[in-house]
Design an enzyme around this catalytic site. Structure first.
Site, PDB file in Angstrom:
ATOM      1  N   GLY A  43      35.229 -38.142  35.264  1.00 41.42           N
ATOM      2  CA  GLY A  43      35.939 -37.624  34.089  1.00 41.42           C
ATOM      3  C   GLY A  43      37.344 -38.164  33.897  1.00 41.42           C
TER       4      GLY A  43
ATOM      5  N   ASN B 272      38.130 -40.495  31.793  1.00 39.91           N
ATOM      6  CA  ASN B 272      38.299 -40.585  30.326  1.00 39.91           C
ATOM      7  C   ASN B 272      38.570 -39.213  29.738  1.00 39.91           C
ATOM      8  OD1 ASN B 272      37.866 -43.369  29.022  1.00 39.91           O
ATOM      9  ND2 ASN B 272      36.327 -43.309  30.644  1.00 39.91           N
TER      10      ASN B 272
ATOM     11  N   ARG C 277      12.634 -33.259  27.904  1.00 40.21           N
ATOM     12  CA  ARG C 277      13.902 -33.740  27.354  1.00 40.21           C
ATOM     13  C   ARG C 277      14.249 -32.966  26.071  1.00 40.21           C
ATOM     14  NH1 ARG C 277      16.474 -38.969  27.566  1.00 40.21           N
ATOM     15  NH2 ARG C 277      15.050 -39.484  29.230  1.00 40.21           N
TER      16      ARG C 277
ATOM     17  N   HIS D 207      31.875 -47.563  26.249  1.00 44.43           N
ATOM     18  CA  HIS D 207      31.049 -48.409  27.113  1.00 44.43           C
ATOM     19  C   HIS D 207      31.961 -49.440  27.788  1.00 44.43           C
ATOM     20  CE1 HIS D 207      27.447 -50.341  28.554  1.00 44.43           C
ATOM     21  NE2 HIS D 207      27.979 -51.493  28.194  1.00 44.43           N
TER      22      HIS D 207
ATOM     23  N   ASP E  96      23.607 -48.010  23.466  1.00 44.79           N
ATOM     24  CA  ASP E  96      24.863 -48.748  23.275  1.00 44.79           C
ATOM     25  C   ASP E  96      24.799 -49.720  22.094  1.00 44.79           C
ATOM     26  OD1 ASP E  96      25.894 -47.463  25.582  1.00 44.79           O
ATOM     27  OD2 ASP E  96      24.917 -48.943  26.856  1.00 44.79           O
TER      28      ASP E  96
ATOM     29  N   ARG F 192      23.027 -39.358  30.270  1.00 50.17           N
ATOM     30  CA  ARG F 192      21.722 -39.046  29.681  1.00 50.17           C
ATOM     31  C   ARG F 192      21.599 -39.784  28.353  1.00 50.17           C
ATOM     32  NH1 ARG F 192      18.326 -37.647  32.958  1.00 50.17           N
ATOM     33  NH2 ARG F 192      16.993 -36.703  31.366  1.00 50.17           N
TER      34      ARG F 192
ATOM     35  N   GLU G 288      40.039 -48.322  28.757  1.00 46.17           N
ATOM     36  CA  GLU G 288      39.231 -47.211  28.226  1.00 46.17           C
ATOM     37  C   GLU G 288      40.126 -46.010  27.933  1.00 46.17           C
ATOM     38  OE1 GLU G 288      35.586 -46.198  30.272  1.00 46.17           O
ATOM     39  OE2 GLU G 288      35.501 -48.159  31.209  1.00 46.17           O
TER      40      GLU G 288
HETATM   41  C1  GRF Z   1      33.308 -45.211  32.152  1.00 47.75           C
HETATM   42  O1  GRF Z   1      33.324 -46.483  32.721  1.00 47.75           O
HETATM   43  C2  GRF Z   1      32.682 -45.245  30.798  1.00 47.75           C
HETATM   44  O2  GRF Z   1      32.914 -46.436  30.126  1.00 47.75           O
HETATM   45  C3  GRF Z   1      31.215 -45.102  31.118  1.00 47.75           C
HETATM   46  O3  GRF Z   1      31.169 -44.189  32.186  1.00 47.75           O
HETATM   47  C4  GRF Z   1      32.386 -44.259  32.923  1.00 47.75           C
HETATM   48  C5  GRF Z   1      32.932 -42.870  32.983  1.00 47.75           C
HETATM   49  O4  GRF Z   1      34.067 -42.808  33.808  1.00 47.75           O
HETATM   50  N1  GRF Z   1      30.478 -44.671  29.958  1.00 47.75           N
HETATM   51  P1  GRF Z   1      34.913 -41.468  33.892  1.00 47.75           P
HETATM   52  O5  GRF Z   1      33.942 -40.359  34.323  1.00 47.75           O
HETATM   53  O6  GRF Z   1      35.503 -41.205  32.544  1.00 47.75           O
HETATM   54  O7  GRF Z   1      35.949 -41.732  34.933  1.00 47.75           O
END
Ligand code: GRF
Length: 210
Positions: free
Chosen positions: A12, A14, A66, A110, A146, A92, A175
């Site tokens: 987490g 991000n 699902r 991504h 994606d 998922r 990111e």
């Molecule tokens: C990131 O590299 C994002 O691009 C990908 O999953 C990873 C998540 O990282 N979709 P975090 O959990 O936000 O550290």
């Protein structure tokens, strides 16, 4: 207030960048109403709790199909009245039905320059391929993996002494910059979809330069 829910499966970072952006005032008018994980041990849940954000765990393994998992997820998200679902390392893949339900209201990040290297382990894919540059992409989610309309991208170099880990870290720093920026543009109503292209509308708060 625009309500966003962040879905996580892991660390987490991000999510943390988005929380920090809300708290610093970079995302005025945005409220994180819930952080939901399909894994009860996701560190992202602890990050959310530390900031007083409601959390929920929906383990996909608890559902026979699902569709039933997604049905519960839809009900949960609708219960919070979310305007945007932000996928931040949520591991998922959604069915077309889920994507249709939240059409153009699901954002993902991504760790590669799409359409190159979709799917898992994108940083390793890019490293192993031998590209000179890689990066990250924010996009709206469509039915593919994606493949949705690109919002923002950031490019980073692949350096001679890189490993997949050092490259991943360089990408991750970007990111943390472009995900809050993408949410900011969305919250300002500045992302307009034309076909499969996202057009970024001018900032109404900024007067045109002569
Ligand atoms: C990131 O590299 C994002 O691009 C990908 O999953 C990873 C998540 O990282 N979709 P975090 O959990 O936000 O550290």
């Amino acid at each position: 207030m625009k309500k966003i829910a962040v879905l996580v499966s892991g660390s987490g970072t991000n999510l943390q960048a988005i929380i920090d952006s809300v708290e610093s005032g970079f995302l005025p008018g945005v409220s994180i109403v819930a952080v939901i994980s399909n894994k009860e041990d996701a560190f992202g849940l602890i990050r959310a709790e530390r900031h007083g954000i409601p959390t929920g765990v929906l383990r996909h393994t608890d559902f026979p199909t699902r569709e039933e998992f997604e049905e519960r997820l839809i009900n949960t998200l609708e219960g919070y009245g979310v305007d945007l679902i932000v996928l931040a390392g949520f591991m998922r893949v959604f069915t077309p039905r889920f994507v249709r339900h939240f059409s153009q209201r699901i954002m993902n990040i991504h760790p590669a320059l799409l359409p190159s290297f979709p799917g898992t382990h994108a940083q390793e894919q890019a490293f192993d391929y031998g590209v000179r540059f890689s990066g990250c992409t924010t996009h709206f989610v469509d039915d593919g993996t994606d493949t949705g309309p690109v919002i923002l991208q950031s490019v980073v170099p692949v350096l001679p002494d890189d490993t997949p880990q050092t490259l991943s870290q360089r990408i991750l720093r970007e990111e943390h910059r472009i995900y809050p920026e993408s949410i900011r543009l969305w919250s300002q109503g500045r992302l307009s979809l034309e076909g499969r292209k996202v057009v970024i509308l001018p900032d109404p708060g900024k007067a045109d330069q002569p």
